[in-house]
Enzyme design. Structure first.
Site, mmCIF file in Angstrom:
data_model
loop_
_atom_site.group_PDB
_atom_site.id
_atom_site.type_symbol
_atom_site.label_atom_id
_atom_site.label_comp_id
_atom_site.label_asym_id
_atom_site.label_seq_id
_atom_site.Cartn_x
_atom_site.Cartn_y
_atom_site.Cartn_z
ATOM 1 N N SER A 189 0.808 -1.216 0.000
ATOM 2 C CA SER A 189 0.000 0.000 0.000
ATOM 3 C C SER A 189 0.847 1.276 0.000
ATOM 4 O O SER A 189 0.320 2.362 -0.211
ATOM 5 C CB SER A 189 -0.951 0.017 1.201
ATOM 6 O OG SER A 189 -0.248 0.305 2.389
ATOM 7 N N LYS A 212 1.054 3.953 7.420
ATOM 8 C CA LYS A 212 0.374 4.794 6.431
ATOM 9 C C LYS A 212 0.886 6.228 6.572
ATOM 10 O O LYS A 212 1.581 6.550 7.543
ATOM 11 C CB LYS A 212 -1.150 4.786 6.663
ATOM 12 C CG LYS A 212 -1.854 3.465 6.346
ATOM 13 C CD LYS A 212 -1.977 3.219 4.868
ATOM 14 C CE LYS A 212 -2.647 1.878 4.581
ATOM 15 N NZ LYS A 212 -1.822 0.718 4.976
#
Lengths: 127, 420
Positions: free
Chosen positions: A44, A81
């Site tokens: 990701s 993230k």
């Protein structure tokens, strides 16, 4: 097999300077008590050069600023993230891969940041 | 002048929780070697009535009934996190004494400003930067700082920090603490004190010091003086060399034959010799013991120990193994189901400080250099690469650790995985 020529004779004039060398530990400050190494799993964050299997340097003493990669606890799982904030000032965790959605917090939910990712150790030969 | 005692809360459990969020808010215990008994308990586990040192077999039904989670002890992880806590504390005080894996005394001499505020900063920094919760006790003596720390743990309203520099406050806390909570007052001494109507720490502080010295020893006297605010114990910079090294284990499975015990004892003597060389000392005697389990109803109880003097002071693995095996031979009896064995080194001396015995056999030539090479190889290639031939490849050190978490901080292949 390695072959090397050993010369016996005049001492090297560089010998007196031999104790100085560059340390990767020092570069990423890995001996600090607040710094941990973790393993990235997933794709990701490919957009910012973090790949599956990379070793991330995480500093718990660092302050998490907008736009930095953080390790956060999401649904009981450690997740890396990019930390951003929405218009209302609530934290949003952004991926760097169009196949993944941003992660927003529910109202009343508090973001738990475990540490800030300061460096990525990516090997070009591992795979 | 003041001391701070910083103590990690439920240290082993807190280490497990840092990397395993699923353990938060649940009853958790960490078990001793071979998953024997509880050595660290979360607050939730304490609330279930689980006692320190309670054998795991008594807790098994709580796993199903109350969702108790039991972890094997992961010493590689705890040692790493302990080092991180201590290094962080070192940056906050000029002098520190690492007292155990999870506590340290800090000398706050010369520290300016609000010391209680400093204590709160220590707590906040260790929690945030390392990830381990600690309690802080501040007081003019080490014994009082220990007690202040006890108060910080007992009353959550303190926020984990108790400043006990004010004498009136000292007396209030001392009146609330049973004398057995005092540092250095063990179970036997506190039982005797209770008979003398000394039930609280305050009563000990107010007791006549001279009588305490006469009835007990100088350490009890000093402890009472420290409770009254008089400084008797100084900060020891750095740990003193140990006066005894023990290497003992409960076996994963019962052992019966002499050969099995020889292998175990050889392993313990080898490990103990490594530790002895690590602190650059020699020992002049060692003790070997073997025993059955007190929980074993089938086997007859058997427990023997023997002390073996060495012909000359030594830290050579070969000498210590030979002495340990000689001792084992003398106390071994076939029949019992042995559950535990150990080797204890004692009577230490430093190289060069003793007079050799003219009639004793000469020490092995080149022993120092050989052992240095063995230690260097084992440090690089893994413990047990060079070992006495009696030991199997996986050594006698392997423990039963069925509930072991990964070595998150000391093994490349076991790093914490984060989802990306």
């Amino acid at each position: 097999m390695v072959e090397a020529r050993v010369s016996a004779g005049f001492p090297s004039p560089a010998e007196d300077y031999a104790e100085t060398y560059l340390s990767l530990d020092e570069l990423v400050n890995v001996r600090a008590p607040s710094v941990y190494l973790v393993r990235a799993g997933g794709d990701s964050l490919n957009g910012i050069g973090i790949y599956d299997g990379d070793v991330l340097v995480v500093d718990r003493a660092a302050v998490a600023n907008q736009g930095e990669v953080v390790i956060a606890l999401v649904d009981g799982e450690f997740t890396a993230k990019i930390l951003t904030y929405d218009a209302a000032g609530r934290p949003v965790l952004m991926p760097a891969n169009p196949h993944y959605p941003p992660i927003s917090l529910l109202d009343g939910e508090e973001l738990e940041v475990w540490g800030v990712v300061t460096d990525n150790l990516h090997s070009l030969r591992r795979r | 002048m003041s001391f701070a005692l910083v103590d990690c809360n439920n240290f082993y459990v807190s280490c497990e929780r840092l990397f395993r969020p699923e353990l938060r808010g649940r009853p958790v215990v960490v078990l001793s070697n071979n998953d024997g008994c509880a050595v660290s308990r979360s607050n939730e586990a304490k609330a279930l009535g689980i006692k320190m040192g309670q054998p795991f077999h008594e807790l098994r039904d709580l796993v199903a009934r109350e969702g108790l989670i039991a972890c094997s002890s992961n010493y590689a992880l705890y040692a790493d996190l302990s080092g991180r806590v201590m290094r962080t504390l070192r940056t906050m005080a000029p002098r520190i004494e690492v007292y155990s894996i999870d506590e340290a005394f800090l000398d706050l001499q010369g520290m300016q400003g609000d010391l209680e505020q400093l204590g709160r900063e220590m707590r906040a920094r260790v929690l945030r930067e390392v990830g381990i919760p600690v309690g802080v006790g501040i007081a003019p003596t080490k014994t009082l700082s220990k007690l202040a720390n006890w108060g910080a743990k007992k009353w959550p309203a303190t926020g984990g920090v108790v400043d006990l520099r004010d004498p009136a406050r000292q007396r209030r806390l001392l009146a609330l603490a049973e004398v057995g909570e005092v540092w250095g007052i063990g179970r036997r001494i506190s039982a005797r004190l209770n008979v003398m109507d000394v039930a609280t720490a305050l009563q000990l502080a107010d007791y006549d010091c001279k009588s305490l010295r006469r009835m007990f020893n100088v350490n009890v006297e000093r402890t009472a003086r420290e409770l009254a605010g008089e400084r008797c114990f100084a900060l020891e910079d750095g740990p003193e060399p140990k006066q005894m090294i023990a290497c003992t284990r409960s076996f994963g499975e019962r052992k019966h034959s002499l050969q099995e015990l020889q292998e175990a004892v050889t392993g313990y003597a080898t490990r103990a010799a490594e530790k002895l060389r690590g602190q650059r000392q020699l020992c002049q005697a060692l003790q070997v013991f073997i025993r059955t389990s007190p929980f074993d109803q089938r086997s007859e109880p058997y427990s023997r120990a023997v002390c073996v003097p060495l012909p000359y002071p030594s830290a050579d693995t070969r000498d210590l193994v030979a002495a340990a095996l000689g001792g084992l031979q003398a106390i071994y009896r076939p029949g019992p189901a042995y559950a535990k064995a150990g080797v204890v080194l004692m009577d230490f001396t430093v190289p060069g400080s003793y007079t050799p015995d003219l009639f004793a056999p000469a020490p092995r030539p080149g022993s120092d250099r050989l052992m240095a090479v063995v230690d260097a190889i084992n440090a690089r290639q893994g413990r047990g690469t060079i070992r006495p031939a009696r030991l199997a490849a996986d050594l006698g050190f392997s423990m039963k650790r069925e509930r072991l978490s990964p070595k998150f901080t000391t093994s490349w292949s076991e790093l914490l995985r984060v989802k990306c």
